[in-house]
Design a protein around this motif. Sequence first.
Motif, mmCIF file in Angstrom:
data_model
loop_
_atom_site.group_PDB
_atom_site.id
_atom_site.type_symbol
_atom_site.label_atom_id
_atom_site.label_comp_id
_atom_site.label_asym_id
_atom_site.label_seq_id
_atom_site.Cartn_x
_atom_site.Cartn_y
_atom_site.Cartn_z
ATOM 1 N N MET A 33 6.435 -4.054 10.212
ATOM 2 C CA MET A 33 5.874 -5.288 9.672
ATOM 3 C C MET A 33 4.452 -5.542 10.171
ATOM 4 S SD MET A 33 8.062 -6.203 7.559
ATOM 5 C CE MET A 33 7.383 -7.758 7.065
ATOM 6 N N THR A 34 4.159 -5.173 11.408
ATOM 7 C CA THR A 34 2.806 -5.405 11.909
ATOM 8 C C THR A 34 1.816 -4.417 11.332
ATOM 9 O OG1 THR A 34 3.287 -4.110 13.892
ATOM 10 C CG2 THR A 34 3.502 -6.508 14.064
ATOM 11 N N THR A 35 2.228 -3.187 11.056
ATOM 12 C CA THR A 35 1.310 -2.220 10.441
ATOM 13 C C THR A 35 1.214 -2.430 8.935
ATOM 14 O OG1 THR A 35 3.074 -0.587 10.236
ATOM 15 C CG2 THR A 35 1.674 -0.446 12.187
ATOM 16 N N ALA A 36 2.149 -3.175 8.365
ATOM 17 C CA ALA A 36 2.124 -3.393 6.917
ATOM 18 C C ALA A 36 0.989 -4.303 6.495
ATOM 19 C CB ALA A 36 3.449 -3.974 6.435
ATOM 20 N N SER A 37 0.629 -5.228 7.346
ATOM 21 C CA SER A 37 -0.439 -6.154 6.969
ATOM 22 C C SER A 37 -1.784 -5.478 7.174
ATOM 23 C CB SER A 37 -0.344 -7.432 7.792
ATOM 24 O OG SER A 37 -0.543 -7.137 9.153
ATOM 25 N N VAL A 38 -2.567 -5.429 6.128
ATOM 26 C CA VAL A 38 -3.880 -4.812 6.178
ATOM 27 C C VAL A 38 -4.878 -5.877 6.602
ATOM 28 C CG1 VAL A 38 -5.658 -3.638 4.841
ATOM 29 C CG2 VAL A 38 -3.253 -3.180 4.390
ATOM 30 N N GLN A 39 -5.637 -5.570 7.658
ATOM 31 C CA GLN A 39 -6.624 -6.525 8.142
ATOM 32 C C GLN A 39 -7.783 -6.584 7.162
ATOM 33 O OE1 GLN A 39 -5.948 -8.341 10.780
ATOM 34 N NE2 GLN A 39 -4.024 -7.251 10.968
ATOM 35 N N GLY A 40 -8.355 -7.736 6.992
ATOM 36 C CA GLY A 40 -9.481 -7.825 6.075
ATOM 37 C C GLY A 40 -9.827 -9.248 5.733
ATOM 38 N N ILE A 41 -10.321 -9.408 4.542
ATOM 39 C CA ILE A 41 -10.809 -10.682 4.063
ATOM 40 C C ILE A 41 -9.639 -11.495 3.513
ATOM 41 C CG2 ILE A 41 -12.436 -11.750 2.454
ATOM 42 C CD1 ILE A 41 -13.670 -9.961 4.686
ATOM 43 N N THR A 42 -9.643 -12.785 3.779
ATOM 44 C CA THR A 42 -8.581 -13.659 3.284
ATOM 45 C C THR A 42 -8.885 -14.055 1.842
ATOM 46 O OG1 THR A 42 -8.270 -14.528 5.498
ATOM 47 C CG2 THR A 42 -7.352 -15.817 3.685
ATOM 48 N N VAL A 43 -7.931 -13.778 0.965
ATOM 49 C CA VAL A 43 -8.067 -14.169 -0.436
ATOM 50 C C VAL A 43 -6.781 -14.866 -0.861
ATOM 51 C CG1 VAL A 43 -9.697 -12.372 -1.109
ATOM 52 C CG2 VAL A 43 -7.294 -11.890 -1.237
ATOM 53 N N ASN A 44 -6.881 -15.724 -1.855
ATOM 54 C CA ASN A 44 -5.736 -16.414 -2.409
ATOM 55 C C ASN A 44 -5.103 -15.484 -3.442
ATOM 56 O OD1 ASN A 44 -3.888 -18.257 -3.262
ATOM 57 N ND2 ASN A 44 -5.335 -19.424 -4.504
ATOM 58 N N LEU A 45 -4.010 -14.810 -3.070
ATOM 59 C CA LEU A 45 -3.410 -13.777 -3.916
ATOM 60 C C LEU A 45 -2.603 -14.388 -5.056
ATOM 61 C CD1 LEU A 45 -2.175 -11.392 -1.108
ATOM 62 C CD2 LEU A 45 -4.178 -11.091 -2.549
ATOM 63 N N PRO A 46 -2.557 -13.697 -6.204
ATOM 64 C CA PRO A 46 -1.703 -14.158 -7.294
ATOM 65 C C PRO A 46 -0.235 -13.957 -6.936
ATOM 66 C CG PRO A 46 -2.755 -12.077 -7.858
ATOM 67 C CD PRO A 46 -3.331 -12.509 -6.552
ATOM 68 N N LYS A 47 0.629 -14.678 -7.592
ATOM 69 C CA LYS A 47 2.064 -14.625 -7.308
ATOM 70 C C LYS A 47 2.746 -13.555 -8.158
ATOM 71 C CE LYS A 47 1.851 -18.475 -4.866
ATOM 72 N NZ LYS A 47 1.072 -18.297 -3.702
ATOM 73 N N ALA A 48 3.750 -12.901 -7.571
ATOM 74 C CA ALA A 48 4.557 -11.915 -8.295
ATOM 75 C C ALA A 48 5.990 -12.020 -7.784
ATOM 76 C CB ALA A 48 4.023 -10.504 -8.086
ATOM 77 N N SER A 49 6.933 -11.608 -8.615
ATOM 78 C CA SER A 49 8.329 -11.706 -8.205
ATOM 79 C C SER A 49 8.708 -10.615 -7.216
ATOM 80 C CB SER A 49 9.244 -11.622 -9.421
ATOM 81 O OG SER A 49 9.038 -10.409 -10.100
ATOM 82 N N GLU A 50 8.077 -9.485 -7.292
ATOM 83 C CA GLU A 50 8.367 -8.383 -6.371
ATOM 84 C C GLU A 50 7.076 -7.938 -5.707
ATOM 85 O OE1 GLU A 50 11.293 -7.041 -5.451
ATOM 86 O OE2 GLU A 50 12.208 -8.605 -6.653
ATOM 87 N N THR A 51 7.143 -7.576 -4.433
ATOM 88 C CA THR A 51 5.990 -7.089 -3.687
ATOM 89 C C THR A 51 6.192 -5.599 -3.429
ATOM 90 O OG1 THR A 51 5.782 -9.229 -2.655
ATOM 91 C CG2 THR A 51 4.618 -7.424 -1.607
#
Length: 135
Positions: A33-51
């Motif tokens: 879970m900690t390696t899954a998050s990519v560091q970078g710029i914060t953006v307001n992401l669109p919503k989806a039912s599956e990730t």
Amino acid sequence: MSASAEEKDVYDEINITPMLDLAYVLLVIFIIMTTASVQGITVNLPKASETPAIAKPKTKAVSITADGTIYLDTYPVSIEELERLLTQYKAADPELPVIIKADSTIQYQKVIDVLDVVGRLEITQLGLVTQRVVK
């Protein structure tokens, strides 16, 4: 009497193997879970039912903010610079994975421009980052 004394001895020790198994599983989940998050710029992401699944460590993140600024990882770039840098990264790693994080309020054309660059470079491992809708 000796039979009851033997039964007591059997239960004197606690078997910690299942607890260690649980600890290892939790450790692996935490690492993933900690390696899954990519560091970078914060953006307001669109919503989806599956990730989609977890990103690879060598993944390059292309972020597009609400004002239309394009970032490669955390550095602002133009479309031309993006193409040049991705070409260099692709030369070093032909299986270069790229994810695109675009703010949900930007013009669709910005995303298409970035997708055109990725398509011209024949990058096949591409992901679009969304947020999971909580139900």
